[in-house]
Design a protein around this motif. Structure first.
Motif, PDB file in Angstrom:
ATOM      1  N   GLN A 215      38.653  39.300  35.314  1.00 12.28           N
ATOM      2  CA  GLN A 215      38.433  40.375  36.287  1.00 12.28           C
ATOM      3  C   GLN A 215      38.873  39.965  37.691  1.00 12.28           C
ATOM      4  O   GLN A 215      39.526  40.735  38.402  1.00 12.28           O
ATOM      5  CB  GLN A 215      36.950  40.768  36.300  1.00 12.28           C
ATOM      6  CG  GLN A 215      36.489  41.468  35.035  1.00 12.28           C
ATOM      7  CD  GLN A 215      34.975  41.573  34.951  1.00 12.28           C
ATOM      8  OE1 GLN A 215      34.256  41.106  35.833  1.00 12.28           O
ATOM      9  NE2 GLN A 215      34.479  42.192  33.886  1.00 12.28           N
ATOM     10  N   VAL A 216      38.529  38.738  38.080  1.00 12.13           N
ATOM     11  CA  VAL A 216      38.880  38.265  39.423  1.00 12.13           C
ATOM     12  C   VAL A 216      40.380  38.028  39.540  1.00 12.13           C
ATOM     13  O   VAL A 216      40.971  38.249  40.602  1.00 12.13           O
ATOM     14  CB  VAL A 216      38.098  36.984  39.769  1.00 12.13           C
ATOM     15  CG1 VAL A 216      38.459  36.511  41.178  1.00 12.13           C
ATOM     16  CG2 VAL A 216      36.609  37.227  39.688  1.00 12.13           C
ATOM     17  N   VAL A 217      41.017  37.572  38.454  1.00 12.70           N
ATOM     18  CA  VAL A 217      42.475  37.404  38.471  1.00 12.70           C
ATOM     19  C   VAL A 217      43.143  38.745  38.749  1.00 12.70           C
ATOM     20  O   VAL A 217      44.080  38.840  39.560  1.00 12.70           O
ATOM     21  CB  VAL A 217      42.978  36.804  37.140  1.00 12.70           C
ATOM     22  CG1 VAL A 217      44.493  36.938  37.025  1.00 12.70           C
ATOM     23  CG2 VAL A 217      42.592  35.340  37.042  1.00 12.70           C
ATOM     24  N   GLY A 218      42.684  39.794  38.073  1.00 13.65           N
ATOM     25  CA  GLY A 218      43.227  41.134  38.328  1.00 13.65           C
ATOM     26  C   GLY A 218      42.999  41.587  39.755  1.00 13.65           C
ATOM     27  O   GLY A 218      43.901  42.146  40.394  1.00 13.65           O
ATOM     28  N   LEU A 219      41.791  41.327  40.286  1.00 11.07           N
ATOM     29  CA  LEU A 219      41.482  41.692  41.672  1.00 11.07           C
ATOM     30  C   LEU A 219      42.329  40.885  42.645  1.00 11.07           C
ATOM     31  O   LEU A 219      42.832  41.422  43.642  1.00 11.07           O
ATOM     32  CB  LEU A 219      39.995  41.452  41.945  1.00 11.07           C
ATOM     33  CG  LEU A 219      39.468  41.798  43.332  1.00 11.07           C
ATOM     34  CD1 LEU A 219      39.582  43.301  43.597  1.00 11.07           C
ATOM     35  CD2 LEU A 219      38.012  41.349  43.478  1.00 11.07           C
ATOM     36  N   SER A 220      42.510  39.599  42.350  1.00  8.63           N
ATOM     37  CA  SER A 220      43.294  38.721  43.226  1.00  8.63           C
ATOM     38  C   SER A 220      44.757  39.144  43.279  1.00  8.63           C
ATOM     39  O   SER A 220      45.391  39.118  44.346  1.00  8.63           O
ATOM     40  CB  SER A 220      43.192  37.273  42.746  1.00  8.63           C
ATOM     41  OG  SER A 220      41.857  36.847  42.714  1.00  8.63           O
ATOM     42  N   MET A 221      45.320  39.533  42.133  1.00 11.35           N
ATOM     43  CA  MET A 221      46.719  39.963  42.091  1.00 11.35           C
ATOM     44  C   MET A 221      46.935  41.242  42.898  1.00 11.35           C
ATOM     45  O   MET A 221      48.017  41.461  43.454  1.00 11.35           O
ATOM     46  CB  MET A 221      47.149  40.187  40.645  1.00 11.35           C
ATOM     47  CG  MET A 221      47.254  38.902  39.826  1.00 11.35           C
ATOM     48  SD  MET A 221      47.642  39.213  38.083  1.00 11.35           S
ATOM     49  CE  MET A 221      49.290  39.907  38.234  1.00 11.35           C
ATOM     50  N   ALA A 222      45.883  42.062  42.996  1.00 10.45           N
ATOM     51  CA  ALA A 222      46.001  43.301  43.754  1.00 10.45           C
ATOM     52  C   ALA A 222      45.809  43.081  45.255  1.00 10.45           C
ATOM     53  O   ALA A 222      46.395  43.794  46.072  1.00 10.45           O
ATOM     54  CB  ALA A 222      44.972  44.320  43.254  1.00 10.45           C
TER      55      ALA A 222
END
Length: 335
Positions: A215-222
């Motif tokens: 979840q945090v990887v997805g948030l970080s990429m955004a």
């Protein structure tokens, strides 16, 4: 739970220093959850490989929500709020968790209060004392007990605002910290359901950490596109992410889940105000910050409130343990 509050108090100071030196909160959360997954996986495989229940779609959804409410959202909101305020001010918002958890548990009928007996009254009085203690810690400073000072009474939020903390940023930080308190309270209530569906503590924490990592990887990429920030620089940043992953997300979340499983969400949340006390002790002992009367008074009220709640919970368990055999005996006589 006391051990968890000490672990989290140390983390609060480490993260604040690391972010002050330029480390991104998203990097801390992402690496923290990855390290926690790697750290706990061998333990989970060794201890629970024979007792782990079959994974179902329902359990997967529960763990996904647990990761979102217990790791991803509260961590991001807490670090964001602490970046705009201070470590001490951020830790005061954890004092709201017992009150929020208690009220929501009552609304959802996960917690019962009988004001006609001592146990019910003790829980109400204990929560109110803890709330008063939290307000004293936040709003009342008082005289210095260790150094002479000209400041007597001053709200906490006016004593810690730095040069770069504008009122607008301070307000945004406060809103983020309030969101953190609500998110973590809902996580503890949800965890009481998760532990019944998936009672293996280590495996559940591993899955929660891994889902939170995704979840945090997805948030970080955004949000964050720079690749240079993902490599920790210096000893402080390395120590922070390793400590956060192993001690806090690893050992700490196992302890939290186990406490919720054994004693319920209200019992577990009652200990969270102790984080504020230990943060103050660390500031006094290691950072040589002055000790104020308001801090001592607030800490005493918090601890008294905590023990009153715990006494009420223990009394309630004793009453229920007496009533259950009596009810079974009456049922057998009826049959």
């Amino acid at each position: 739970m006391v051990a968890f509050t000490i672990i989290y108090a140390v983390l609060t100071g480490l993260v604040k220093k690391a972010m002050d030196e330029g480390m991104s909160e998203l990097v801390i959360i992402t690496l923290r959850q990855l390290i926690a997954t790697i750290f706990l996986s061998p333990i989970a495989i060794f201890k629970e490989r024979k007792t782990k229940p079959k994974m179902t779609r329902e359990i997967c959804i529960y763990i996904f929500l647990s990761a979102l409410l217990g790791a991803t959202l509260p961590q991001y909101l807490f670090f964001l709020g602490m970046q705009y305020t201070t470590a001490t001010f951020a830790s005061t918002f954890s004092n709201l968790c017992p009150v929020i958890t208690f009220l929501v548990a009552l609304l959802l009928r996960l917690e019962t209060v009988n004001i006609k007996n001592k146990a019910g009254m003790a829980k109400i009085i204990g929560v109110l004392l803890a709330l008063i203690g939290a307000m004293v810690l936040t709003l009342y400073k008082g005289v210095s007990l260790t150094h002479k000072t000209t400041h007597q009474i001053r709200p906490l939020h006016t004593t810690n605002i730095g040069i770069n903390n504008s009122p607008k940023k301070w307000m945004l930080g406060s809103i983020a910290l309030l969101g953190n308190a609500f998110s973590f309270s809902f996580w503890m209530l949800l965890q009481s359901k998760v532990t019944k569906k998936y009672p293996v503590v280590y495996s559940g924490t591993v899955l929660m950490s891994f889902m939170s990592f995704l979840q945090v990887v997805g948030l970080s990429m955004a949000i964050e596109r720079r690749t240079s920030i993902w490599i920790p620089k210096g000893k402080l940043e390395i120590v922070t992410v390793i400590y956060a992953g192993t001690a806090t997300s690893g050992i700490g979340f196992v302890a939290l889940t186990w406490a919720v499983q054994k004693r319920g969400p209200v019992f577990t949340s009652s200990f969270l105000p102790l984080i504020q006390v230990f943060v103050g002790l660390i500031d006094f002992a290691l950072l040589h910050e002055p000790l104020y009367f308001g801090s001592v008074l607030g800490a005493i009220l918090l601890i008294i409130g905590l023990y009153v709640v715990l006494w009420g919970k223990r009394k309630e368990v004793s009453i229920n343990s007496i009533k259950l055999p009596e009810a079974n005996q009456q049922q057998q006589e009826y049959n």
